[in-house]
Design a protein around this motif. Structure first.
Motif: not given
Length: 458
Positions: A4-9, A46-52, A133-138
């Motif tokens: 996972g990684e934060a959505a960011g830009a 797609l995960e709406r929270h900032a973490e698991l 890495p990058g599969t989960i978009r927080f």
């Protein structure tokens, strides 16, 4: 964190093979299953929270869940960390009687498929670590869904997913794993979840020096209440309290005159909340005060001591909802082309058979296998829904009835309430629940990677 990684830009428009809305158990397990089966390489969660997320604190994995985790290749990461248990002890505080029963019934069990209570976040991490890495978009909240004709001739529609930050994702397959109040389920036209008439407080307590409790599920029954606790490690204990929901402003119904004055006082306290559920939910201090000073103040001191050790970050109080099992059987809304749902988005159920997480793991295996074997995504999704609807309808109905009986008949009074409790105390725990437990030994099968270049997303 791996997977996972934060959505960011983010780009204004993105194309993806498979999009899974929701990064809970269903979403992560399905993403991993799709990759294990070779169905898709480009999977976005797609995960709406900032973490698991860790809502619910802990869960019990029954054999059917372990079969699925073995198929996903992650079971070994958890069985080595959590000890198994096989028995439950139920104490009726009104009569003082205690009953013991085994979850396995007559089933012979190997070490790898015994019941184990585990930390929910540990399960999510075990699944996420297996994803690229990058599969989960927080921080990616789904707000709307649409469809448009696919670019390739003869292909099914493309799902157009819009996120809160303005990002648009076009996916060849969309799977809603976004929980009880699923945006995808609502878009499909599935019936709204119904109230069971009960709510549950759930928490995780920590004893740094060890708790010393035996590895078994302890339950305590009282009028309109059911409390329980089970160790998940040497220092952690998962606990819950299920209460009959009392509508605001409505006094509790009159009870049988045969009940002692002491028990009537207990019932009055149990329905005379210091805080409403809405006020206390989300506020751990208020929730714990309501449990220890009012709802459960007549529970055994060992239970109250566990509650007082609660980790405030792993505490919840919410109504128990379920989807009408009949709508799962006769409705055809669980699929539209290459769009479907899994886990709680498909079949929300009460936790009374501990099958919410286990059934989501089953979904992941069956869905990935169906897609791998089908000629098109739409055919695979249709096959998945057809295969799952009978089992999940049964699980939803069984969980609801199990909770209703154990609660002594939710909001049932008089002779009917007395008969339900009589059935519970003399028949249900002794004969019915062990048989229900036997059905939790269902094996959803293995994942077999598809061959002959049948990649639906190419």
């Amino acid at each position: 964190m791996a997977g996972g990684e934060a959505a960011g830009a983010v780009a204004a428009s993105v194309d993806a093979e498979v999009v899974l809305a929701g990064g809970g158990i269903a979403g992560l397990a399905t993403a991993l299953a799709l990759r294990r089966a070779g169905v898709a390489r480009d999977v976005v969660v797609l995960e709406r929270h900032a973490e698991l997320r860790a809502t619910g604190a802990a869960l019990t994995i029954f054999p059917n869940g372990w079969f699925a985790l073995h198929a996903l290749g992650v079971a070994h990461k958890l069985t080595s960390r959590y000890d198994a248990y096989e028995t439950s002890k139920v104490t009726n505080l009104e009569s003082g009687a205690t009953q013991f029963f085994r979850f396995a019934g007559n089933k012979a069990c190997s070490e790898g498929v015994k019941l184990r209570p585990i930390d929910r976040k540990a399960l999510l991490q075990a699944l996420a670590e297996e994803l690229p890495p990058g599969t989960i978009r927080f921080s990616s909240k789904l707000v709307s869904i649409d469809t448009e004709p696919a670019a390739a001739a003869g292909s099914s529609e493309t799902a157009v997913v819009r996120l809160e930050d303005g990002t648009v994702i076009r996916a060849k397959v969309l799977i809603g794993c976004d929980g009880v109040h699923s945006v995808v389920a609502r878009w499909l036209g599935m019936s709204e979840p119904a109230s069971s008439g009960r709510s549950a407080v759930r928490g995780l307590s920590v004893f740094p020096d060890g708790h010393g409790l035996k590895r078994e599920l302890r339950q305590f029954l009282s009028e309109g209440l059911r409390a329980g606790m089970v160790p998940i490690s040497d220092i952690e204990i998962y606990w819950f309290l299920v209460n009959n929901t009392v509508p605001a402003g409505k006094p509790p119904p009159a009870r049988s005159h045969a009940v002692s004055n002491q028990l009537q006082n207990i019932r009055k306290k149990a329905s005379n909340f210091k805080f409403t559920e809405k006020e206390a939910a989300g506020d751990p201090i208020k929730t714990l005060r309501e449990v220890t000073e009012n709802l459960a103040n007549h529970m055994p001191e060992e239970y109250l001591d566990v509650v007082r050790h609660s980790d405030h970050n792993n505490l919840s109080w919410a109504p128990l909802l379920y989807r009408n099992p009949l709508s799962l059987l006769i409705g055809h809304q669980a699929a539209h082309g290459a769009v479907t749902v899994a886990g709680d988005a498909f079949h929300p159920m009460t936790p009374d058979m501990a099958q919410g997480g286990c059934s989501a793991l089953e979904d992941a295996i069956v869905l990935a296998r169906a897609l791998a074997r089908a000629a098109t995504p739409a055919e695979g999704i249709a096959a998945y829904v057809a295969e799952r609807r009978w089992r999940v309808a049964w699980m939803v109905a069984g969980a609801y009835l199990s909770g209703w009986v154990q609660q002594g008949g939710t909001n049932v009074t008089g002779v009917r309430g007395y008969m339900v409790k009589l059935f519970r105390d003399w028949i249900f725990y002794r004969f019915v629940f062990p048989r229900l437990a036997d059905t939790m030994w269902f094996n959803c099968g293995d994942l077999t990677p598809h061959k002959e270049g049948k990649d639906h997303t190419e």
